[in-house]
Design a protein around this motif. Sequence first.
Motif, PDB file in Angstrom:
ATOM      1  N   ALA A 197      37.007 -10.564  -4.289  1.00  0.00           N
ATOM      2  CA  ALA A 197      36.738 -10.375  -2.784  1.00  0.00           C
ATOM      3  C   ALA A 197      36.644 -11.981  -2.013  1.00  0.00           C
ATOM      4  CB  ALA A 197      35.357  -9.989  -2.532  1.00  0.00           C
ATOM      5  N   GLN A 239      37.864  -5.786   3.932  1.00  0.00           N
ATOM      6  CA  GLN A 239      37.238  -4.636   3.783  1.00  0.00           C
ATOM      7  C   GLN A 239      38.262  -3.367   3.514  1.00  0.00           C
ATOM      8  OE1 GLN A 239      34.750  -5.269   7.794  1.00  0.00           O
ATOM      9  NE2 GLN A 239      33.924  -3.326   6.817  1.00  0.00           N
ATOM     10  N   PHE A 251      39.430  -3.128   0.111  1.00  0.00           N
ATOM     11  CA  PHE A 251      38.740  -2.952  -1.029  1.00  0.00           C
ATOM     12  C   PHE A 251      38.322  -1.264  -0.527  1.00  0.00           C
ATOM     13  CE2 PHE A 251      37.815  -6.874  -2.392  1.00  0.00           C
ATOM     14  CZ  PHE A 251      37.069  -6.797  -3.462  1.00  0.00           C
ATOM     15  N   LEU A 262      31.398  -4.737   2.053  1.00  0.00           N
ATOM     16  CA  LEU A 262      32.206  -4.301   1.104  1.00  0.00           C
ATOM     17  C   LEU A 262      31.422  -2.926   0.323  1.00  0.00           C
ATOM     18  CD1 LEU A 262      33.993  -7.315  -0.397  1.00  0.00           C
ATOM     19  CD2 LEU A 262      34.557  -6.048   1.531  1.00  0.00           C
TER      20      LEU A 262
END
Length: 368
Positions: free
Chosen positions: A195, A220, A223, A366
Amino acid sequence: MALSRRAFGVGLLGAGVAGTGGYFAVRDRPELQGLLGSRTTLFGFVGGEKEPFLADPDVIKALGSYGLTIDSRVAGSVEMVREQALLSQHPQFLWPSSSIMVDIARQNGIGIRNDRVVLNTPVVVYSWQPVVDGLMKAGLVTLTKEGHHQLDLKALLDAILAGADWSKLGVNSLYGRARIVSTDPNRSNSGFMFAGLVLSLFSGNVATSADLAAFGGKVQAIFRNMGFKSPSSGKLFDQYLAGGLGGEPMIVGYENQLVEWILADPTRWERIRSSAGAKPAVLYPRPTVYSAHPLIVVDENANRMIEALTSPRLQELAWTRHGFRGPLGTATGNADSAIGSLLPAEVDAILPMPDAGVMLSLLPTLAS
Protein backbone atom coordinates in the motif's frame (compact mmCIF):
# COMPACT_ATOMS: atom_id res chain seq x y z
CA MET A 1 54.30 -44.72 42.55
CA ALA A 2 51.96 -43.65 45.37
CA LEU A 3 50.56 -40.13 45.17
CA SER A 4 51.34 -38.03 48.26
CA ARG A 5 48.53 -36.23 50.10
CA ARG A 6 50.13 -32.90 49.24
CA ALA A 7 50.31 -33.69 45.55
CA PHE A 8 46.75 -34.99 45.59
CA GLY A 9 45.56 -31.76 47.24
CA VAL A 10 47.40 -29.60 44.71
CA GLY A 11 45.80 -31.65 41.92
CA LEU A 12 42.32 -31.10 43.32
CA LEU A 13 42.98 -27.38 43.66
CA GLY A 14 44.23 -27.19 40.09
CA ALA A 15 41.17 -29.05 38.82
CA GLY A 16 38.92 -26.70 40.76
CA VAL A 17 40.64 -23.62 39.34
CA ALA A 18 40.43 -25.04 35.82
CA GLY A 19 36.78 -25.87 36.29
CA THR A 20 36.00 -22.42 37.69
CA GLY A 21 37.90 -20.77 34.87
CA GLY A 22 36.05 -22.91 32.34
CA TYR A 23 32.73 -21.92 33.89
CA PHE A 24 33.47 -18.21 33.68
CA ALA A 25 34.81 -18.61 30.14
CA VAL A 26 31.53 -20.22 29.05
CA ARG A 27 29.43 -17.80 31.11
CA ASP A 28 30.98 -14.83 29.31
CA ARG A 29 30.28 -16.24 25.84
CA PRO A 30 26.58 -15.86 24.92
CA GLU A 31 26.75 -18.49 22.17
CA LEU A 32 27.74 -21.14 24.76
CA GLN A 33 25.09 -20.40 27.39
CA GLY A 34 23.29 -23.63 26.61
CA LEU A 35 26.26 -25.61 27.91
CA LEU A 36 25.58 -24.32 31.42
CA GLY A 37 22.14 -25.90 31.35
CA SER A 38 20.39 -22.56 31.85
CA ARG A 39 17.49 -22.10 29.45
CA THR A 40 15.33 -19.02 29.02
CA THR A 41 12.00 -19.36 27.23
CA LEU A 42 10.92 -16.19 25.44
CA PHE A 43 7.32 -15.64 24.34
CA GLY A 44 6.39 -13.30 21.52
CA PHE A 45 4.65 -12.74 18.20
CA VAL A 46 6.26 -13.17 14.78
CA GLY A 47 5.23 -12.59 11.18
CA GLY A 48 4.07 -15.82 9.48
CA GLU A 49 6.87 -15.73 6.90
CA LYS A 50 9.39 -16.39 9.70
CA GLU A 51 7.56 -19.41 11.14
CA PRO A 52 9.48 -22.02 9.06
CA PHE A 53 12.77 -20.36 10.02
CA LEU A 54 12.04 -20.63 13.74
CA ALA A 55 10.82 -24.23 13.28
CA ASP A 56 14.06 -25.29 11.56
CA PRO A 57 15.78 -27.90 13.82
CA ASP A 58 19.21 -26.35 13.15
CA VAL A 59 17.89 -22.90 14.06
CA ILE A 60 16.39 -24.31 17.27
CA LYS A 61 19.74 -25.95 18.05
CA ALA A 62 21.68 -22.73 17.35
CA LEU A 63 19.34 -20.73 19.58
CA GLY A 64 19.71 -23.44 22.22
CA SER A 65 23.46 -22.84 22.30
CA TYR A 66 22.55 -19.35 23.54
CA GLY A 67 20.34 -20.89 26.21
CA LEU A 68 17.18 -19.77 24.41
CA THR A 69 13.90 -21.49 23.64
CA ILE A 70 11.52 -19.40 21.51
CA ASP A 71 7.77 -19.72 22.11
CA SER A 72 6.47 -17.81 19.11
CA ARG A 73 2.91 -17.26 17.93
CA VAL A 74 2.10 -16.07 14.42
CA ALA A 75 0.37 -12.71 14.04
CA GLY A 76 0.15 -10.07 11.34
CA SER A 77 2.82 -7.40 11.65
CA VAL A 78 0.26 -4.60 11.87
CA GLU A 79 -1.86 -6.53 14.36
CA MET A 80 0.96 -7.33 16.77
CA VAL A 81 1.83 -3.66 17.37
CA ARG A 82 -1.76 -2.39 17.50
CA GLU A 83 -4.17 -5.05 18.79
CA GLN A 84 -4.73 -4.95 22.54
CA ALA A 85 -5.92 -8.56 22.49
CA LEU A 86 -2.40 -9.57 21.51
CA LEU A 87 -0.50 -7.06 23.62
CA SER A 88 -2.48 -8.04 26.73
CA GLN A 89 -0.77 -11.46 26.51
CA HIS A 90 2.44 -9.68 27.60
CA PRO A 91 4.80 -10.71 24.82
CA GLN A 92 8.50 -10.38 25.65
CA PHE A 93 9.34 -9.60 22.05
CA LEU A 94 7.64 -8.68 18.79
CA TRP A 95 9.12 -9.59 15.42
CA PRO A 96 7.20 -7.80 12.65
CA SER A 97 8.31 -7.42 9.05
CA SER A 98 8.78 -3.68 8.67
CA SER A 99 10.90 -1.09 10.47
CA ILE A 100 7.98 1.31 10.45
CA MET A 101 6.24 -1.00 12.93
CA VAL A 102 8.74 0.16 15.56
CA ASP A 103 7.39 3.71 15.27
CA ILE A 104 3.80 2.50 15.31
CA ALA A 105 4.52 0.38 18.39
CA ARG A 106 5.93 3.44 20.20
CA GLN A 107 2.89 5.50 19.22
CA ASN A 108 0.70 2.77 20.73
CA GLY A 109 2.52 3.03 24.06
CA ILE A 110 4.52 -0.21 23.86
CA GLY A 111 7.55 0.00 26.14
CA ILE A 112 10.40 -0.78 23.75
CA ARG A 113 13.69 -1.58 25.46
CA ASN A 114 15.62 -2.21 22.25
CA ASP A 115 15.09 -2.88 18.56
CA ARG A 116 17.30 -4.01 15.72
CA VAL A 117 16.80 -5.17 12.14
CA VAL A 118 18.09 -8.73 11.95
CA LEU A 119 16.73 -9.89 8.56
CA ASN A 120 15.74 -8.32 5.25
CA THR A 121 13.80 -9.38 2.18
CA PRO A 122 12.50 -7.30 -0.74
CA VAL A 123 8.82 -7.19 -1.63
CA VAL A 124 8.28 -8.95 -4.97
CA VAL A 125 5.41 -9.99 -7.24
CA TYR A 126 4.80 -13.68 -7.87
CA SER A 127 3.24 -14.76 -11.13
CA TRP A 128 3.41 -17.55 -13.71
CA GLN A 129 5.53 -17.83 -16.82
CA PRO A 130 2.63 -17.41 -19.33
CA VAL A 131 1.69 -14.14 -17.58
CA VAL A 132 5.31 -12.97 -17.61
CA ASP A 133 5.65 -13.79 -21.31
CA GLY A 134 2.56 -11.73 -22.09
CA LEU A 135 3.67 -8.79 -19.94
CA MET A 136 7.05 -8.83 -21.69
CA LYS A 137 5.30 -8.49 -25.06
CA ALA A 138 3.28 -5.59 -23.62
CA GLY A 139 6.47 -3.90 -22.38
CA LEU A 140 5.55 -4.14 -18.68
CA VAL A 141 8.26 -6.68 -17.84
CA THR A 142 11.88 -6.54 -18.94
CA LEU A 143 14.76 -8.97 -18.49
CA THR A 144 17.99 -7.76 -16.88
CA LYS A 145 21.35 -8.84 -18.26
CA GLU A 146 21.62 -11.24 -15.30
CA GLY A 147 18.32 -12.87 -16.34
CA HIS A 148 15.99 -11.46 -13.66
CA HIS A 149 12.52 -10.09 -14.41
CA GLN A 150 11.80 -6.46 -13.62
CA LEU A 151 8.21 -5.21 -13.46
CA ASP A 152 7.03 -1.70 -14.33
CA LEU A 153 4.57 -1.74 -11.45
CA LYS A 154 3.32 1.81 -12.05
CA ALA A 155 2.34 0.93 -15.63
CA LEU A 156 0.59 -2.22 -14.42
CA LEU A 157 -1.33 -0.27 -11.77
CA ASP A 158 -2.40 2.31 -14.37
CA ALA A 159 -3.68 -0.50 -16.59
CA ILE A 160 -5.62 -2.05 -13.70
CA LEU A 161 -7.20 1.32 -12.86
CA ALA A 162 -8.18 1.69 -16.51
CA GLY A 163 -9.99 -1.67 -16.35
CA ALA A 164 -7.69 -3.38 -18.87
CA ASP A 165 -8.37 -7.02 -19.67
CA TRP A 166 -5.58 -9.57 -19.43
CA SER A 167 -5.68 -9.94 -23.20
CA LYS A 168 -4.85 -6.25 -23.62
CA LEU A 169 -1.72 -6.90 -21.53
CA GLY A 170 -0.65 -9.75 -23.80
CA VAL A 171 -1.96 -12.55 -21.58
CA ASN A 172 -4.43 -14.43 -23.79
CA SER A 173 -4.66 -17.47 -21.51
CA LEU A 174 -6.56 -15.50 -18.86
CA TYR A 175 -10.03 -13.97 -19.01
CA GLY A 176 -11.47 -10.89 -17.40
CA ARG A 177 -9.81 -7.81 -16.02
CA ALA A 178 -6.23 -7.74 -14.88
CA ARG A 179 -5.61 -7.68 -11.15
CA ILE A 180 -2.90 -8.09 -8.55
CA VAL A 181 -3.62 -9.35 -5.03
CA SER A 182 -1.88 -8.60 -1.74
CA THR A 183 -2.64 -9.40 1.88
CA ASP A 184 -4.89 -7.21 4.02
CA PRO A 185 -2.81 -4.07 4.75
CA ASN A 186 -4.56 -3.59 8.09
CA ARG A 187 -3.35 -6.98 9.29
CA SER A 188 -0.34 -8.16 7.31
CA ASN A 189 2.93 -6.42 6.52
CA SER A 190 3.29 -7.38 2.85
CA GLY A 191 -0.07 -5.73 2.08
CA PHE A 192 0.86 -2.80 4.34
CA MET A 193 4.14 -2.24 2.49
CA PHE A 194 2.52 -2.70 -0.90
CA ALA A 195 0.00 0.00 0.00
CA GLY A 196 2.85 2.40 0.85
CA LEU A 197 4.66 1.53 -2.38
CA VAL A 198 1.52 2.04 -4.48
CA LEU A 199 0.86 5.44 -2.90
CA SER A 200 4.44 6.53 -3.52
CA LEU A 201 4.36 5.33 -7.15
CA PHE A 202 1.21 7.34 -7.84
CA SER A 203 2.68 10.43 -6.15
CA GLY A 204 6.02 10.13 -7.96
CA ASN A 205 8.12 10.15 -4.79
CA VAL A 206 8.02 8.99 -1.18
CA ALA A 207 4.42 9.85 -0.32
CA THR A 208 3.53 12.65 2.10
CA SER A 209 0.26 13.64 3.77
CA ALA A 210 -0.47 15.93 0.84
CA ASP A 211 0.02 13.02 -1.57
CA LEU A 212 -2.42 10.95 0.47
CA ALA A 213 -5.11 13.54 -0.13
CA ALA A 214 -4.32 13.66 -3.86
CA PHE A 215 -3.74 9.97 -4.64
CA GLY A 216 -5.33 8.01 -1.79
CA GLY A 217 -8.41 7.36 -3.91
CA LYS A 218 -6.32 5.52 -6.51
CA VAL A 219 -4.78 3.31 -3.84
CA GLN A 220 -8.28 2.53 -2.55
CA ALA A 221 -9.38 1.53 -6.06
CA ILE A 222 -6.41 -0.85 -6.47
CA PHE A 223 -7.17 -2.60 -3.18
CA ARG A 224 -10.92 -2.67 -3.82
CA ASN A 225 -10.20 -4.42 -7.12
CA MET A 226 -8.47 -7.28 -5.26
CA GLY A 227 -11.56 -8.71 -3.61
CA PHE A 228 -10.80 -10.93 -0.62
CA LYS A 229 -7.41 -10.26 0.95
CA SER A 230 -5.67 -12.88 3.06
CA PRO A 231 -4.59 -11.90 6.60
CA SER A 232 -1.22 -13.64 6.19
CA SER A 233 1.63 -13.52 3.67
CA GLY A 234 2.22 -17.24 4.19
CA LYS A 235 -1.42 -18.10 3.52
CA LEU A 236 -1.52 -15.97 0.38
CA PHE A 237 1.62 -17.66 -0.96
CA ASP A 238 0.05 -21.07 -0.29
CA GLN A 239 -3.10 -19.92 -2.16
CA TYR A 240 -0.90 -18.81 -5.06
CA LEU A 241 0.79 -22.21 -5.35
CA ALA A 242 -2.46 -24.14 -4.90
CA GLY A 243 -4.57 -21.93 -7.18
CA GLY A 244 -2.13 -21.91 -10.05
CA LEU A 245 -2.28 -19.66 -13.07
CA GLY A 246 -6.07 -19.40 -13.14
CA GLY A 247 -6.57 -18.94 -9.41
CA GLU A 248 -3.89 -16.39 -8.51
CA PRO A 249 -2.24 -14.87 -11.60
CA MET A 250 -0.29 -12.23 -9.66
CA ILE A 251 0.28 -11.80 -5.94
CA VAL A 252 2.46 -9.64 -3.70
CA GLY A 253 4.91 -11.48 -1.47
CA TYR A 254 8.44 -11.66 -0.13
CA GLU A 255 11.49 -12.80 -2.09
CA ASN A 256 12.37 -15.40 0.53
CA GLN A 257 9.06 -17.27 0.19
CA LEU A 258 9.82 -18.91 -3.16
CA VAL A 259 13.43 -19.54 -2.14
CA GLU A 260 12.31 -21.30 1.03
CA TRP A 261 9.78 -23.36 -0.91
CA ILE A 262 12.40 -24.43 -3.45
CA LEU A 263 14.98 -25.33 -0.81
CA ALA A 264 12.41 -27.40 1.10
CA ASP A 265 12.26 -29.83 -1.85
CA PRO A 266 14.80 -29.15 -4.66
CA THR A 267 13.73 -32.30 -6.52
CA ARG A 268 10.16 -31.02 -6.72
CA TRP A 269 11.43 -27.71 -8.09
CA GLU A 270 13.50 -29.40 -10.79
CA ARG A 271 10.49 -31.49 -11.77
CA ILE A 272 8.33 -28.36 -12.10
CA ARG A 273 11.00 -26.46 -14.04
CA SER A 274 11.32 -29.27 -16.57
CA SER A 275 7.57 -29.84 -16.95
CA ALA A 276 5.37 -28.42 -19.70
CA GLY A 277 2.98 -26.73 -17.28
CA ALA A 278 2.93 -23.15 -16.02
CA LYS A 279 5.89 -22.40 -13.76
CA PRO A 280 6.12 -19.96 -10.85
CA ALA A 281 7.98 -16.76 -11.67
CA VAL A 282 9.27 -13.92 -9.50
CA LEU A 283 9.11 -10.31 -10.66
CA TYR A 284 11.06 -7.48 -9.04
CA PRO A 285 9.09 -4.22 -9.11
CA ARG A 286 11.30 -1.28 -10.01
CA PRO A 287 11.37 0.37 -7.58
CA THR A 288 10.36 -1.89 -4.72
CA VAL A 289 10.53 -1.64 -0.93
CA TYR A 290 12.60 -3.67 1.50
CA SER A 291 10.80 -5.60 4.18
CA ALA A 292 13.14 -5.18 7.13
CA HIS A 293 12.47 -7.53 10.05
CA PRO A 294 13.21 -5.69 13.31
CA LEU A 295 13.22 -7.60 16.56
CA ILE A 296 11.44 -5.42 19.13
CA VAL A 297 12.56 -6.14 22.68
CA VAL A 298 9.78 -5.59 25.23
CA ASP A 299 11.34 -7.61 28.07
CA GLU A 300 15.03 -7.11 28.88
CA ASN A 301 15.68 -10.85 28.62
CA ALA A 302 14.86 -10.76 24.90
CA ASN A 303 18.05 -8.77 24.22
CA ARG A 304 19.79 -12.15 24.11
CA MET A 305 17.63 -13.03 21.13
CA ILE A 306 19.16 -10.13 19.16
CA GLU A 307 22.64 -11.41 19.97
CA ALA A 308 21.72 -14.87 18.77
CA LEU A 309 19.90 -13.88 15.58
CA THR A 310 22.71 -11.59 14.40
CA SER A 311 25.37 -14.28 14.97
CA PRO A 312 27.17 -15.63 11.87
CA ARG A 313 25.64 -19.10 12.28
CA LEU A 314 22.02 -17.95 12.43
CA GLN A 315 22.52 -15.37 9.68
CA GLU A 316 23.92 -18.13 7.45
CA LEU A 317 20.98 -20.42 8.20
CA ALA A 318 18.54 -17.58 7.49
CA TRP A 319 19.94 -17.11 3.99
CA THR A 320 20.99 -20.60 2.90
CA ARG A 321 17.90 -22.38 4.24
CA HIS A 322 15.19 -19.72 4.19
CA GLY A 323 16.21 -17.02 1.71
CA PHE A 324 16.40 -14.12 4.16
CA ARG A 325 19.07 -11.54 3.43
CA GLY A 326 21.07 -9.96 6.25
CA PRO A 327 20.41 -6.61 7.99
CA LEU A 328 21.99 -4.67 5.10
CA GLY A 329 20.16 -6.61 2.39
CA THR A 330 23.16 -8.78 1.55
CA ALA A 331 23.45 -12.56 1.31
CA THR A 332 25.29 -14.41 4.08
CA GLY A 333 26.83 -17.67 2.86
CA ASN A 334 26.33 -19.62 -0.35
CA ALA A 335 22.76 -20.52 -1.19
CA ASP A 336 21.89 -23.99 -2.48
CA SER A 337 22.51 -24.56 -6.18
CA ALA A 338 18.81 -25.35 -6.59
CA ILE A 339 18.04 -21.63 -6.73
CA GLY A 340 21.01 -20.92 -9.01
CA SER A 341 20.66 -17.51 -10.61
CA LEU A 342 17.07 -17.07 -9.41
CA LEU A 343 18.04 -14.19 -7.09
CA PRO A 344 19.93 -11.01 -7.89
CA ALA A 345 22.96 -10.46 -5.67
CA GLU A 346 21.64 -6.99 -4.88
CA VAL A 347 18.33 -5.21 -5.24
CA ASP A 348 19.31 -1.62 -5.92
CA ALA A 349 16.05 0.15 -6.84
CA ILE A 350 14.66 0.61 -3.33
CA LEU A 351 12.11 3.23 -2.31
CA PRO A 352 11.71 4.25 1.36
CA MET A 353 8.30 3.77 2.93
CA PRO A 354 6.11 6.78 3.76
CA ASP A 355 6.35 7.73 7.42
CA ALA A 356 4.18 6.21 10.12
CA GLY A 357 1.74 9.15 10.19
CA VAL A 358 0.97 8.82 6.47
CA MET A 359 0.54 5.06 6.70
CA LEU A 360 -1.72 5.24 9.76
CA SER A 361 -3.91 7.72 7.89
CA LEU A 362 -3.99 5.50 4.79
CA LEU A 363 -4.90 2.23 6.54
CA PRO A 364 -8.50 3.08 7.56
CA THR A 365 -9.31 3.92 3.93
CA LEU A 366 -8.23 0.40 2.90
CA ALA A 367 -10.30 -1.50 5.49
CA SER A 368 -12.10 -4.48 3.98
